[in-house]
Design a protein around this motif. Structure first.
Motif, PDB file in Angstrom:
ATOM      1  N   UNK A 142       8.485   6.341   0.806  1.00  0.00           N
ATOM      2  CA  UNK A 142       7.859   6.706   2.075  1.00  0.00           C
ATOM      3  C   UNK A 142       7.827   5.470   2.967  1.00  0.00           C
ATOM      4  N   UNK A 143       7.769   5.673   4.288  1.00  0.00           N
ATOM      5  CA  UNK A 143       7.748   4.530   5.203  1.00  0.00           C
ATOM      6  C   UNK A 143       6.348   3.965   5.371  1.00  0.00           C
ATOM      7  N   UNK A 144       6.301   2.716   5.812  1.00  0.00           N
ATOM      8  CA  UNK A 144       5.021   2.100   6.183  1.00  0.00           C
ATOM      9  C   UNK A 144       4.805   2.295   7.676  1.00  0.00           C
ATOM     10  N   UNK A 145       3.554   2.243   8.079  1.00  0.00           N
ATOM     11  CA  UNK A 145       3.236   2.271   9.510  1.00  0.00           C
ATOM     12  C   UNK A 145       2.666   0.912   9.921  1.00  0.00           C
ATOM     13  N   UNK A 146       2.855   0.592  11.175  1.00  0.00           N
ATOM     14  CA  UNK A 146       2.341  -0.667  11.708  1.00  0.00           C
ATOM     15  C   UNK A 146       0.876  -0.487  12.111  1.00  0.00           C
ATOM     16  N   UNK A 147       0.038  -1.423  11.694  1.00  0.00           N
ATOM     17  CA  UNK A 147      -1.365  -1.432  12.095  1.00  0.00           C
ATOM     18  C   UNK A 147      -1.726  -2.871  12.444  1.00  0.00           C
ATOM     19  N   UNK A 148      -1.589  -3.230  13.724  1.00  0.00           N
ATOM     20  CA  UNK A 148      -1.756  -4.621  14.113  1.00  0.00           C
ATOM     21  C   UNK A 148      -0.686  -5.454  13.441  1.00  0.00           C
ATOM     22  N   UNK A 149      -1.063  -6.574  12.828  1.00  0.00           N
ATOM     23  CA  UNK A 149      -0.054  -7.395  12.139  1.00  0.00           C
ATOM     24  C   UNK A 149       0.296  -6.883  10.750  1.00  0.00           C
ATOM     25  N   UNK A 150      -0.407  -5.865  10.262  1.00  0.00           N
ATOM     26  CA  UNK A 150      -0.193  -5.364   8.901  1.00  0.00           C
ATOM     27  C   UNK A 150       0.787  -4.199   8.885  1.00  0.00           C
ATOM     28  N   UNK A 151       1.390  -3.990   7.718  1.00  0.00           N
ATOM     29  CA  UNK A 151       2.203  -2.811   7.446  1.00  0.00           C
ATOM     30  C   UNK A 151       1.468  -2.034   6.360  1.00  0.00           C
ATOM     31  N   UNK A 152       1.202  -0.763   6.607  1.00  0.00           N
ATOM     32  CA  UNK A 152       0.339   0.020   5.717  1.00  0.00           C
ATOM     33  C   UNK A 152       1.093   1.223   5.169  1.00  0.00           C
TER      34      UNK A 152
ATOM     35  N   UNK B  15      -1.260   6.496   1.107  1.00  0.00           N
ATOM     36  CA  UNK B  15      -1.125   7.296  -0.100  1.00  0.00           C
ATOM     37  C   UNK B  15      -2.182   8.394  -0.076  1.00  0.00           C
ATOM     38  N   UNK B  16      -2.369   9.052  -1.180  1.00  0.00           N
ATOM     39  CA  UNK B  16      -3.350  10.121  -1.281  1.00  0.00           C
ATOM     40  C   UNK B  16      -4.734   9.505  -1.467  1.00  0.00           C
ATOM     41  N   UNK B  17      -5.478   9.354  -0.373  1.00  0.00           N
ATOM     42  CA  UNK B  17      -6.808   8.769  -0.437  1.00  0.00           C
ATOM     43  C   UNK B  17      -6.820   7.282  -0.701  1.00  0.00           C
ATOM     44  N   UNK B  18      -5.700   6.620  -0.518  1.00  0.00           N
ATOM     45  CA  UNK B  18      -5.609   5.178  -0.766  1.00  0.00           C
ATOM     46  C   UNK B  18      -4.503   4.598   0.099  1.00  0.00           C
ATOM     47  N   UNK B  19      -4.349   3.268   0.050  1.00  0.00           N
ATOM     48  CA  UNK B  19      -3.319   2.621   0.861  1.00  0.00           C
ATOM     49  C   UNK B  19      -2.924   1.292   0.233  1.00  0.00           C
ATOM     50  N   UNK B  20      -1.703   0.886   0.511  1.00  0.00           N
ATOM     51  CA  UNK B  20      -1.229  -0.459   0.208  1.00  0.00           C
ATOM     52  C   UNK B  20      -1.022  -1.165   1.538  1.00  0.00           C
ATOM     53  N   UNK B  21      -1.638  -2.334   1.688  1.00  0.00           N
ATOM     54  CA  UNK B  21      -1.578  -3.085   2.944  1.00  0.00           C
ATOM     55  C   UNK B  21      -0.771  -4.366   2.727  1.00  0.00           C
ATOM     56  N   UNK B  22       0.268  -4.554   3.530  1.00  0.00           N
ATOM     57  CA  UNK B  22       1.094  -5.756   3.484  1.00  0.00           C
ATOM     58  C   UNK B  22       0.724  -6.654   4.658  1.00  0.00           C
TER      59      UNK B  22
ATOM     60  N   UNK C  93      -7.675   0.782  -1.833  1.00  0.00           N
ATOM     61  CA  UNK C  93      -6.674  -0.054  -1.164  1.00  0.00           C
ATOM     62  C   UNK C  93      -6.362  -1.289  -1.996  1.00  0.00           C
ATOM     63  N   UNK C  94      -5.117  -1.749  -1.881  1.00  0.00           N
ATOM     64  CA  UNK C  94      -4.698  -3.033  -2.427  1.00  0.00           C
ATOM     65  C   UNK C  94      -4.036  -3.803  -1.306  1.00  0.00           C
TER      66      UNK C  94
ATOM     67  N   UNK D  10      11.435  -7.853   4.214  1.00  0.00           N
ATOM     68  CA  UNK D  10      12.090  -7.510   2.952  1.00  0.00           C
ATOM     69  C   UNK D  10      11.107  -6.858   1.982  1.00  0.00           C
ATOM     70  N   UNK D  11       9.864  -7.344   1.980  1.00  0.00           N
ATOM     71  CA  UNK D  11       8.848  -6.748   1.105  1.00  0.00           C
ATOM     72  C   UNK D  11       8.561  -5.318   1.546  1.00  0.00           C
ATOM     73  N   UNK D  12       8.458  -5.114   2.856  1.00  0.00           N
ATOM     74  CA  UNK D  12       8.223  -3.762   3.364  1.00  0.00           C
ATOM     75  C   UNK D  12       9.341  -2.830   2.927  1.00  0.00           C
ATOM     76  N   UNK D  13      10.566  -3.269   3.050  1.00  0.00           N
ATOM     77  CA  UNK D  13      11.699  -2.427   2.668  1.00  0.00           C
ATOM     78  C   UNK D  13      11.681  -2.140   1.165  1.00  0.00           C
ATOM     79  N   UNK D  14      11.323  -3.146   0.391  1.00  0.00           N
ATOM     80  CA  UNK D  14      11.275  -2.973  -1.061  1.00  0.00           C
ATOM     81  C   UNK D  14      10.232  -1.927  -1.449  1.00  0.00           C
ATOM     82  N   UNK D  15       9.059  -1.998  -0.854  1.00  0.00           N
ATOM     83  CA  UNK D  15       8.016  -1.032  -1.202  1.00  0.00           C
ATOM     84  C   UNK D  15       8.271   0.340  -0.591  1.00  0.00           C
TER      85      UNK D  15
END
Length: 327
Positions: free
Chosen positions: A236-246, A249-256, A213-214, A225-230
């Protein structure tokens, strides 16, 4: 959607002093080989001198952590004595271009360090990098195209030369530097060759087995805007996880996250700037054994609400290092 993006290829921790950084990473429990640095003679008959940038990796089967620093001309005080100097040898017309590109890399590292010491590089692994380049272009994302570099493969690999294919995303606006966005260097690298990667040092005393994860921190007003950019970058879309957008990926994740979200996920942490990459997570075989190693080595260990643990930014040269149990 997203098939040309697999996992996190590597993150880059840009540091002021490579010797200090390697010492820290060894205390964190990572196996880190001596760094490499380009070198060339400043005058005929003189010994090659280090210049540009030096780097080393803590390697895993399909990802790695990169430590990188700038090297000022005539100043190698921050490099370990066992740094591997790689003399530049090429025809004059090629050598001049190579030196120019290394100079650009060094200038980019200097700009990052002037901003803050920490995590400035996030590269995603791609099984189809040409398709990724075409998709980004079609989506209006500026980038430098797919570049190819070749370097000596590690001893024990079945091939003598490792081929690396990558692209870097360009920032937006007339003043943006090529190959960098607001948070640093972001792009795609063709999947690591398992044979070549397997010949590297993969056994870490802390039991780390992969980069999973990063964490990216943005101002509240910029998060959408950052979510839309990534979403555009990754296809692929991000999912909401509490206040984060995740982004999964394949065995990994980017957390905003925002600043307040960061303080919730990693108690006590504050971003060095906005936007910024602020943390990365590695999976370890035995979290309790890793905790014991960190404490024996005198490092502070904090816990997250999810049960992971992390060494805070202030003790880890500007980038929080999170440890999570491997699946």
């Amino acid at each position: 959607m997203g098939h040309d993006t697999a996992r996190i290829h590597h993150v880059g921790h840009i540091v002021e002093d490579m010797a200090q950084a390697i010492s820290l990473y060894e205390r964190l429990g990572f196996a880190v080989p001596p760094p490499s640095c380009p070198a060339m003679s400043r005058r005929e008959g003189a010994a090659p001198e280090a210049f540009g940038a030096a780097n080393t990796h803590a390697d895993f089967p399909s990802s790695f952590l990169e430590l990188v620093t700038r090297v000022k001309e005539g100043d190698v005080t921050g490099l370990p004595a066992d740094t591997h100097l790689v003399p530049l040898e090429a025809p004059a017309e090629v050598l001049s271009l190579l030196v120019e590109r290394i100079g650009e890399t060094s200038a980019n590292l200097s700009a990052c360090l002037d901003h803050f010491q920490g995590m400035h590089i996030l590269m995603f692994s791609s099984p189809a990098i040409d398709a990724a380049a075409e998709r980004l272009t079609a989506a209006g994302v500026r980038h430098g195209g797919v570049n190819t570099v070749r370097r000596a493969a590690p001893e024990g690999a079945e091939v003598s030369v490792e081929t690396v294919r990558y692209l870097e995303i360009d920032g937006e606006g007339p003043d943006a530097e090529p190959g960098t966005v607001a948070e640093g260097r972001v792009g795609f690298v063709a999947d690591l060759d398992p044979d070549v990667q397997g010949a590297r040092r993969l056994n870490h005393p802390n039991g780390a087995v992969g980069l999973v994860e990063a964490t990216f921190c943005a101002a509240d007003s910029d998060l959408a805007a950052v979510r839309q950019r990534y979403e555009t970058y990754l296809g692929r879309p991000a999912r909401q996880e509490g206040p984060a957008h995740v982004f999964d990926l394949d065995g990994a994740a980017l957390r905003l996250v925002t600043s307040s979200g960061l303080a919730t996920a990693l108690p006590g942490e504050r971003p060095p700037a906005l936007p910024a990459f602020v943390a990365y997570t590695v999976a370890v075989q035995d979290l309790a054994l890793t905790r014991d190693l960190l404490r024996r080595n005198g490092l502070p260990v904090h816990e997250t609400p999810s049960g992971d643990m992390f060494v805070p930014t202030e003790a880890a040269l500007g980038a929080a290092v999170v440890f999570s149990p491997a699946p």
